[in-house]
Design a protein around this motif. Structure first.
Motif, PDB file in Angstrom:
ATOM      1  N   THR A  84      33.033  57.285 -77.632  1.00  0.00           N
ATOM      2  CA  THR A  84      32.011  57.822 -78.474  1.00  0.00           C
ATOM      3  C   THR A  84      32.217  58.985 -79.065  1.00  0.00           C
ATOM      4  N   PRO A  85      32.044  59.118 -80.381  1.00  0.00           N
ATOM      5  CA  PRO A  85      31.452  58.006 -81.357  1.00  0.00           C
ATOM      6  C   PRO A  85      32.612  57.374 -81.970  1.00  0.00           C
ATOM      7  N   THR A  86      32.423  56.100 -82.346  1.00  0.00           N
ATOM      8  CA  THR A  86      33.307  55.355 -82.804  1.00  0.00           C
ATOM      9  C   THR A  86      32.853  54.978 -84.325  1.00  0.00           C
ATOM     10  N   LEU A  87      33.623  54.852 -85.269  1.00  0.00           N
ATOM     11  CA  LEU A  87      33.239  54.355 -86.314  1.00  0.00           C
ATOM     12  C   LEU A  87      33.681  53.000 -86.579  1.00  0.00           C
ATOM     13  N   LEU A  88      32.935  51.988 -87.051  1.00  0.00           N
ATOM     14  CA  LEU A  88      33.668  50.531 -87.530  1.00  0.00           C
ATOM     15  C   LEU A  88      33.160  50.213 -88.903  1.00  0.00           C
ATOM     16  N   LEU A  89      34.090  49.918 -89.724  1.00  0.00           N
ATOM     17  CA  LEU A  89      33.386  49.789 -91.068  1.00  0.00           C
ATOM     18  C   LEU A  89      33.884  48.361 -91.371  1.00  0.00           C
ATOM     19  N   PHE A  90      32.990  47.380 -91.755  1.00  0.00           N
ATOM     20  CA  PHE A  90      33.001  45.993 -91.823  1.00  0.00           C
ATOM     21  C   PHE A  90      32.986  45.638 -93.646  1.00  0.00           C
ATOM     22  N   ASP A  91      33.923  45.055 -94.182  1.00  0.00           N
ATOM     23  CA  ASP A  91      33.667  44.806 -95.655  1.00  0.00           C
ATOM     24  C   ASP A  91      32.688  43.781 -95.748  1.00  0.00           C
ATOM     25  N   HIS A  92      32.080  43.284 -96.997  1.00  0.00           N
ATOM     26  CA  HIS A  92      30.893  42.430 -97.356  1.00  0.00           C
ATOM     27  C   HIS A  92      31.096  40.828 -96.778  1.00  0.00           C
ATOM     28  N   ASN A  93      32.616  40.666 -96.434  1.00  0.00           N
ATOM     29  CA  ASN A  93      32.955  39.411 -95.650  1.00  0.00           C
ATOM     30  C   ASN A  93      32.951  39.621 -94.307  1.00  0.00           C
ATOM     31  N   GLY A  94      32.477  40.714 -93.597  1.00  0.00           N
ATOM     32  CA  GLY A  94      32.550  40.723 -92.416  1.00  0.00           C
ATOM     33  C   GLY A  94      33.915  41.055 -91.710  1.00  0.00           C
ATOM     34  N   TYR A  95      34.792  41.436 -92.489  1.00  0.00           N
ATOM     35  CA  TYR A  95      36.255  41.946 -92.150  1.00  0.00           C
ATOM     36  C   TYR A  95      36.131  43.395 -91.427  1.00  0.00           C
ATOM     37  N   LEU A  96      36.839  43.540 -90.195  1.00  0.00           N
ATOM     38  CA  LEU A  96      36.725  44.821 -90.101  1.00  0.00           C
ATOM     39  C   LEU A  96      37.823  45.649 -90.805  1.00  0.00           C
ATOM     40  N   ARG A  97      37.318  46.763 -91.463  1.00  0.00           N
ATOM     41  CA  ARG A  97      38.345  47.342 -92.558  1.00  0.00           C
ATOM     42  C   ARG A  97      38.765  48.861 -91.858  1.00  0.00           C
ATOM     43  N   LYS A  98      38.148  49.375 -90.998  1.00  0.00           N
ATOM     44  CA  LYS A  98      38.454  50.623 -90.369  1.00  0.00           C
ATOM     45  C   LYS A  98      37.626  50.801 -89.014  1.00  0.00           C
ATOM     46  N   HIS A  99      38.638  51.205 -87.981  1.00  0.00           N
ATOM     47  CA  HIS A  99      38.312  51.435 -86.656  1.00  0.00           C
ATOM     48  C   HIS A  99      38.798  52.954 -86.444  1.00  0.00           C
ATOM     49  N   LYS A 100      37.771  53.876 -85.897  1.00  0.00           N
ATOM     50  CA  LYS A 100      38.218  55.235 -85.874  1.00  0.00           C
ATOM     51  C   LYS A 100      37.476  55.775 -84.727  1.00  0.00           C
ATOM     52  N   MET A 101      38.104  56.322 -83.765  1.00  0.00           N
ATOM     53  CA  MET A 101      37.147  56.964 -82.687  1.00  0.00           C
ATOM     54  C   MET A 101      37.305  58.416 -83.274  1.00  0.00           C
ATOM     55  N   GLY A 102      36.257  59.070 -82.885  1.00  0.00           N
ATOM     56  CA  GLY A 102      35.854  60.470 -83.504  1.00  0.00           C
ATOM     57  C   GLY A 102      35.157  60.398 -84.661  1.00  0.00           C
ATOM     58  N   ALA A 111      34.149  58.267 -99.652  1.00  0.00           N
ATOM     59  CA  ALA A 111      35.006  57.332-100.489  1.00  0.00           C
ATOM     60  C   ALA A 111      35.268  55.867-100.048  1.00  0.00           C
ATOM     61  N   GLU A 112      35.440  56.019 -98.863  1.00  0.00           N
ATOM     62  CA  GLU A 112      35.579  54.674 -98.167  1.00  0.00           C
ATOM     63  C   GLU A 112      34.480  53.807 -98.318  1.00  0.00           C
ATOM     64  N   LEU A 113      33.375  54.174 -98.206  1.00  0.00           N
ATOM     65  CA  LEU A 113      32.093  53.281 -98.271  1.00  0.00           C
ATOM     66  C   LEU A 113      32.237  52.995 -99.806  1.00  0.00           C
ATOM     67  N   MET A 114      32.450  53.728-100.899  1.00  0.00           N
ATOM     68  CA  MET A 114      32.366  53.443-102.262  1.00  0.00           C
ATOM     69  C   MET A 114      33.251  52.456-102.474  1.00  0.00           C
ATOM     70  N   THR A 115      34.429  52.562-101.845  1.00  0.00           N
ATOM     71  CA  THR A 115      35.469  51.546-102.164  1.00  0.00           C
ATOM     72  C   THR A 115      35.068  50.082-101.775  1.00  0.00           C
ATOM     73  N   LEU A 116      34.343  50.127-100.751  1.00  0.00           N
ATOM     74  CA  LEU A 116      33.926  48.790-100.112  1.00  0.00           C
ATOM     75  C   LEU A 116      32.737  48.300-101.062  1.00  0.00           C
ATOM     76  N   ILE A 117      32.054  49.136-101.420  1.00  0.00           N
ATOM     77  CA  ILE A 117      30.755  48.798-102.243  1.00  0.00           C
ATOM     78  C   ILE A 117      31.439  48.369-103.644  1.00  0.00           C
ATOM     79  N   MET A 118      32.258  48.973-104.298  1.00  0.00           N
ATOM     80  CA  MET A 118      32.941  48.653-105.563  1.00  0.00           C
ATOM     81  C   MET A 118      33.549  46.965-105.434  1.00  0.00           C
ATOM     82  N   GLU A 119      34.323  47.125-104.202  1.00  0.00           N
ATOM     83  CA  GLU A 119      35.067  45.761-103.856  1.00  0.00           C
ATOM     84  C   GLU A 119      33.879  44.611-103.910  1.00  0.00           C
ATOM     85  N   LYS A 120      32.976  44.660-103.296  1.00  0.00           N
ATOM     86  CA  LYS A 120      31.571  43.892-103.160  1.00  0.00           C
ATOM     87  C   LYS A 120      31.132  43.512-104.386  1.00  0.00           C
ATOM     88  N   ASN A 121      30.761  44.670-105.485  1.00  0.00           N
ATOM     89  CA  ASN A 121      30.335  44.316-106.698  1.00  0.00           C
ATOM     90  C   ASN A 121      31.267  43.616-107.687  1.00  0.00           C
TER      91      ASN A 121
END
Length: 125
Positions: A84-102, A111-121
């Protein structure tokens, strides 16, 4: 709860994300993963910790392994998190898009969150 990086960086960052972004755009979920000090890290301790640190986003509790000889909880094992900490980002379809420890820098994560939000929109329009 015992991770200095989680307490110092990840929790405050997650709280900001939870406060600033619409629930329609993204969901923040913390995960309490116990892989050491099991007796001291239970639900009662977690509730006190969340209250003390004013954590306002939902926090799930990782389930222990079905194998009593395996100290690694189920979600930690499934996503092969190593600490920990570990960051997991999933897109709106539930696919794991980022996995980072630390810790991830706020600007990079934003920026990564906005990219995922824009893709969803874009997919909804």
């Amino acid at each position: 709860m015992l991770c200095s990086g989680g307490v110092k960086y990840a929790i405050p960052q997650a709280k900001k994300i939870y406060e600033f972004f619409s629930r329609e755009d993204l969901i923040v979920i913390g995960l309490h993963t116990v892989f050491e000090y099991h007796d001291a890290m239970g639900e009662i301790s977690l509730k006190a910790f969340l209250h003390e640190y004013r954590v306002n986003f939902p926090v799930a509790i990782d389930k222990p392994s079905d194998d009593i000889n395996d100290p690694i909880p189920k979600t930690m094992r499934k996503y092969q998190t190593q600490g920990t900490p570990t960051l997991l980002l999933f897109d709106h379809n539930g696919y794991l898009r980022k996995h980072k420890m630390g810790h991830e820098h706020d600007l990079v994560l934003g920026a990564e969150l906005m990219t995922l939000i824009m893709e969803k929109n874009d997919n909804e329009n």
